[in-house]
Write a protein that holds these residues in place. Structure first.
Motif, mmCIF file in Angstrom:
data_model
loop_
_atom_site.group_PDB
_atom_site.id
_atom_site.type_symbol
_atom_site.label_atom_id
_atom_site.label_comp_id
_atom_site.label_asym_id
_atom_site.label_seq_id
_atom_site.Cartn_x
_atom_site.Cartn_y
_atom_site.Cartn_z
ATOM 1 N N ASN A 119 0.128 -0.694 10.618
ATOM 2 C CA ASN A 119 0.309 0.528 9.835
ATOM 3 C C ASN A 119 -0.908 1.425 10.028
ATOM 4 O O ASN A 119 -1.818 1.126 10.811
ATOM 5 N N ALA A 120 -0.938 2.551 9.313
ATOM 6 C CA ALA A 120 -2.024 3.518 9.497
ATOM 7 C C ALA A 120 -3.377 2.905 9.201
ATOM 8 O O ALA A 120 -4.370 3.185 9.900
ATOM 9 N N ALA A 121 -3.457 2.059 8.174
ATOM 10 C CA ALA A 121 -4.737 1.446 7.824
ATOM 11 C C ALA A 121 -5.191 0.472 8.901
ATOM 12 O O ALA A 121 -6.384 0.426 9.254
ATOM 13 N N GLN A 122 -4.268 -0.314 9.461
ATOM 14 C CA GLN A 122 -4.646 -1.216 10.554
ATOM 15 C C GLN A 122 -5.072 -0.430 11.790
ATOM 16 O O GLN A 122 -5.998 -0.818 12.510
ATOM 17 N N GLN A 123 -4.401 0.699 12.036
ATOM 18 C CA GLN A 123 -4.800 1.539 13.169
ATOM 19 C C GLN A 123 -6.221 2.066 12.970
ATOM 20 O O GLN A 123 -7.016 2.118 13.919
ATOM 21 N N SER A 124 -6.552 2.436 11.750
ATOM 22 C CA SER A 124 -7.912 2.916 11.466
ATOM 23 C C SER A 124 -8.931 1.817 11.710
ATOM 24 O O SER A 124 -10.030 2.073 12.238
#
Length: 582
Positions: free
Chosen positions: A500-505
């Motif tokens: 998700n976006a947090a893992q991508q960050s």
């Protein structure tokens, strides 16, 4: 008195004949054996209706209960024990669950075997003794499973698809089947026959062998053979195909927009293969398929799909079982008194997890007594159920708990698990791999057990390992902590799980440290599309201990990765892509 004695004698004779009948007993031209006909003649309508239902029971023992177990069984059925549930409804089948659903049926091999024996004793105490189909969902992999350690955790379907080995798929299924059979589970709701052509599919994904109908068909055929060799009945699912959906049918009603031509090219080939290989059962999907049924009814409730497409077009005359009727895809438009009747009228033979069992049972019984469901149609389904039970030799249903302890998780099965899993890792990008001397390694990313297990495997190679698990949705604080821990490390290994976006960050923050980073996608392989700049990327399709050991072996060059992508990574890597060291 004479007529009552004759009836009892007839029932006893039928039971003896069924016990002595060999598996695969000869059938008449219409597929119904003399033994099955005799049983049907001696069964009441209520007993026949009972055979249509597959129920869950709560608790690890057939007879004794705790207050928590009694409370759950009382809430559903108005009785305390699993044996009392069997006695009340005389169901055709029982499905086992683990603790994620309530007081577990499955704890350890001896306990499961003892529970199975107890439930079978309760079933055989009936006026017409008919054993149970005892089922569970043990698909392989880390997504849909019920038996945990010491059970052998064979790789999941997409991992097997990456390995491209029908021999591995067959052996994997045989191991799973043998372990289930040893504990008295005689039917596995597997293999998954869905072709996962939609990367955004929220419910199938790695449960499918891949995005190519030919690959999925070959894996399904091998698995049907393997499960049978292991001693369990097979269930191909989810008909007519759940691989191109963007809604999870546990919570809503998905629609498959495939034309009939697309259906023939993509979705139906694995089911055709399963039928040719003698699959015992096919499970329905709660999906709308307007190209076959313009009404918009889910396949489970659709006569054009179950009777027209599956029975008539595909020529399938085996057992049809519904997916769970308590799922959102079934309950949204079909209340408890309607769903089981509609599914049966559509062509289903067995009804799984019907909510409000008293209501559901009464609805089907009333439909038969009123003529809404004909006695002939009822007998057709019950005959299929009894035929399967005879074919699988279930009138000898008891298992040896001591033997179960020897079979489940045996040394031979564990060796097969690791050997097969070593064939499944796909290396998509390999800059800096293999690692010769990793020195100091930070293991971070998704999964408490995943990161600790991966860290331990790397540590066994002599590296000094720091583990910083960051959760499914890393906070900025956890990302900052991981970045701080990455300083002065020789290597960073970060696990992602459907990023998700947090893992991508998190991944991008670790890349910005300038340290070597290896991304390991431990579920769906599509994550690299979200951070294509990574220089080293491995896909394991699962996070069992064996998967993480295999991933580590590839990381250190101990195993040459032979897995090929069983799906395409859109706009980046084609189906069949995969790098190796040689």
């Amino acid at each position: 008195m004479r007529s009552r004695w004759s009836a009892r004698a007839g029932v006893a004779l039928v039971a003896i004949v069924a016990l002595l009948a060999p598996p695969g007993v000869a059938q008449a031209t219409d597929g119904v054996s003399a033994v099955v006909r005799a049983m049907l003649r001696h069964m009441t309508v209520r007993e026949k209706v009972g055979q249509l239902f597959v129920v869950e029971v709560y608790g690890p023992d057939a007879e004794s209960v705790t207050p928590a177990v009694a409370a759950r069984n009382q809430a559903l059925y108005g009785v305390d024990t699993p044996a009392q549930v069997v006695a009340k409804y005389q169901p055709g089948g029982v499905i086992y669950f683990d603790a994620r659903r309530g007081p577990a049926n499955v704890q350890n091999p001896r306990q499961i075997a003892t529970l199975s024996n107890g439930l079978q004793r309760a079933a055989l105490r009936r006026r017409v003794p008919i054993p149970l189909l005892i089922s569970t969902d043990q698909e392989g992999g880390a997504v849909v499973y019920r038996l945990t350690a010491p059970a052998t955790a064979m790789p999941g379907n997409m991992a097997l698809g990456a390995a491209r080995s029908t021999a591995a798929a067959r052996k994997s299924a045989r191991v799973i089947g043998a372990e289930l059979a040893s504990v008295g589970i005689n039917q596995d709701y597997a293999p998954v026959a869905d072709v996962n052509v939609n990367p955004a599919n929220p419910v199938i994904g790695v449960r499918s062998a891949g995005a190519d109908a030919g690959l999925v068909s070959s894996m399904v055929g091998a698995q049907v053979d393997g499960y049978h060799a292991g001693g369990v009945a097979t269930v191909a699912k989810h008909f007519p195909g759940h691989g191109d959906t963007a809604v999870d049918s546990h919570f809503g009603l998905p629609e498959v927009t495939h034309t009939r031509a697309q259906l023939d090219a993509i979705d139906l080939p694995p089911f055709r293969t399963a039928i040719r290989r003698g699959v015992d059962t096919i499970m329905t999907a709660h999906v709308v398929l307007r190209s076959v049924d313009p009404s918009g009814a889910p396949a489970t409730m659709s006569r054009p799909i179950l009777t027209g497409l599956l029975r008539e077009d595909l020529g399938y005359d085996g057992l049809i079982v519904t997916d769970a009727l308590d799922m959102g895809g079934a309950t949204a438009d079909y209340p408890p008194a309607v769903a089981p009747v509609r599914a049966f009228q559509a062509g289903a033979d067995q009804l799984v997890l019907a909510p409000q069992m008293d209501t559901a049972f009464g609805a089907v019984l009333n439909a038969v007594n009123s003529g809404e469901i004909s006695r002939k149609r009822l007998d057709e389904s019950v005959a299929r159920i009894l035929t399967l039970k005879l074919k699988r030799g279930l009138w000898r249903p008891f298992v040896d708990p001591a033997r179960a302890e020897r079979v489940v998780g045996s040394a031979g099965h564990k060796a097969a698990e690791q050997q097969i899993t070593d064939q499944t890792i796909t290396m998509v990008k390999k800059d800096g791999l293999p690692v010769a001397d990793a020195g100091k390694v930070l293991v971070t990313g998704w999964g408490v057990t995943t990161t600790s297990t991966l860290g331990a495997a790397i540590g066994r190679r002599g590296s000094a390992v720091t583990v910083r698990e960051t959760g499914a949705t890393p906070t900025q604080a956890s990302i900052d902590a991981a970045v701080a821990a990455a300083q002065n490390q020789d290597l960073i290994v970060v696990s992602t799980m459907n990023a998700n976006a947090a893992q991508q960050s998190l991944v991008r923050a670790l890349l910005a440290t300038g340290r070597p980073v290896v991304v390991a996608a431990v579920r769906n392989p599509y994550d690299i599309a979200l951070f294509p700049e990574v220089k080293a990327y491995l896909a394991s399709y699962g996070y069992t201990a064996a998967s993480l050991e295999s991933l580590t072996r590839v990381l250190f060059g101990e195993v040459d990765p032979v897995g090929k992508l069983p799906v395409a990574i859109p706009s980046l890597y084609p189906y069949g892509y995969g790098l190796s060291y040689h």
